[in-house]
Design an enzyme around this catalytic site. Sequence first.
Site, PDB file in Angstrom:
ATOM      1  N   CYS A 160       0.868  -1.174   0.000  1.00 37.45           N
ATOM      2  CA  CYS A 160       0.000   0.000   0.000  1.00 37.45           C
ATOM      3  C   CYS A 160       0.907   1.227   0.000  1.00 37.45           C
ATOM      4  O   CYS A 160       1.508   1.542   1.027  1.00 37.45           O
ATOM      5  CB  CYS A 160      -0.896  -0.016   1.233  1.00 37.45           C
ATOM      6  SG  CYS A 160      -2.136   1.280   1.252  1.00 37.45           S
ATOM      7  N   CYS A 354      -8.108   5.776  -7.414  1.00 40.50           N
ATOM      8  CA  CYS A 354      -7.492   6.358  -6.224  1.00 40.50           C
ATOM      9  C   CYS A 354      -7.501   7.873  -6.329  1.00 40.50           C
ATOM     10  O   CYS A 354      -7.213   8.431  -7.395  1.00 40.50           O
ATOM     11  CB  CYS A 354      -6.060   5.859  -6.068  1.00 40.50           C
ATOM     12  SG  CYS A 354      -5.253   6.448  -4.555  1.00 40.50           S
TER      13      CYS A 354
END
Length: 426
Positions: A160, A354
Amino acid sequence: MAHIVVLGAGLGGTLMALEMRKEARKTDTVTVISDYPTFHFTPSNPWVATGWRTPDAIKVELAPMLSKKKIGFIQSAATKVRPADNAIDLANGETVTYDYLVIATGPDLAFDEIEGLGPHGGFTQSICHVDHAANAKEKWEEFCANPGPIVVGAVQGASCYGPAYEYALILDTDLRKRKIRDKVPMTFVTAEPYVGHLGLDGVGDTKGLLESEMRNRHIRWITSARVKSVSDGVMHVEEVAEDGSVKQAHDLDFKFAMMLPAFRGVSALQGVEGLVNPRGFVLADKTQRNPNYGNVFSIGVCVAIPPVANYPVPVGVPKTGFMIESMAHAAAKNIRSLMDGEEPRHEATWNAVCIADFGDGGVAFVAMPQIPPRNVNWSAEGGWVHLAKVAFEKYFIGKIRRGVGEPFYERAVFDMLGITKLKEKA
């Protein structure tokens, strides 16, 4: 009548429970098990860690919200998942049995794999959990009273990377607002082979966009970085060449550091043969169903996904909100199919969207599918991204408070693509 248990109540588990309640029959029971009493909106953690949000602003109490939707809630950690017995042992002494299980635990944060890493007994902060972020905020205020060097990034095996970039650039924005940026050298340390890789081999021009942002903000970077250890005020890092040899060793001084850790499966899943891989991530087919236990599904960060490619320093694959939402949608429909005597046929799209905020701007990207080659490979930057994330946060948390599980990220991706089309017409 079936009992469906959702283990975990983060972004994936909460959406899964709401989606499952819609798909299940009136006579079926849906129960959520979580060791934490609240849902919290993880994408806002960088803001909590700089004091731009309070923890309560991004939390939702689970029990009353789920009760309104006729979903049961048990607050307790799971100690062992026993799929052969259709049972879960809990830390409170209970054993919960199920007809169908959805594992949505998220990850265990592997701070212990690197000496000195992490907020508990280590020397680095974390934004992986709202409590970590709140603790980081206290340390941040102490730092700003006596500033010095900063190190931010993600260690080897992390999966991540977006939040690390967000946090580094939000810190830069906050320091400039405080008029002390000139007193703070900053270094970004990442396992990625290049800036903007994001565990996805880049999306659109994320490499160029993020490198440009880092240069403009005077942030040095070290890629293909392996963090060997962290001591009080010093991070020991090896920069690794393509052949796996050590290209250069760095001892980075810091007064404040935040490093995202590697992930692994939670302890309740570790070592369950046929359920998880050696790292503890849950095995799942394209329908989110475990290949060995046909009544067990999994969604979110706990799902085993192979990396995009093999690199000298391990780089994991992120599970973004869009992908997790898609997994929950598919899993709910497939469980209903099984209850109706049909085979599962719904598959998650595994797309990535995102919105990465930098405090006064940001980068947005869309990858369809998440793993290349892609049908859509788009990224863009601008002040609108910051505004979009603020609006999305308010919208998402408001809907969760009301117990509404809808395709939040699907709407966001089409909105962003729509913005792109408008820009092209302008």
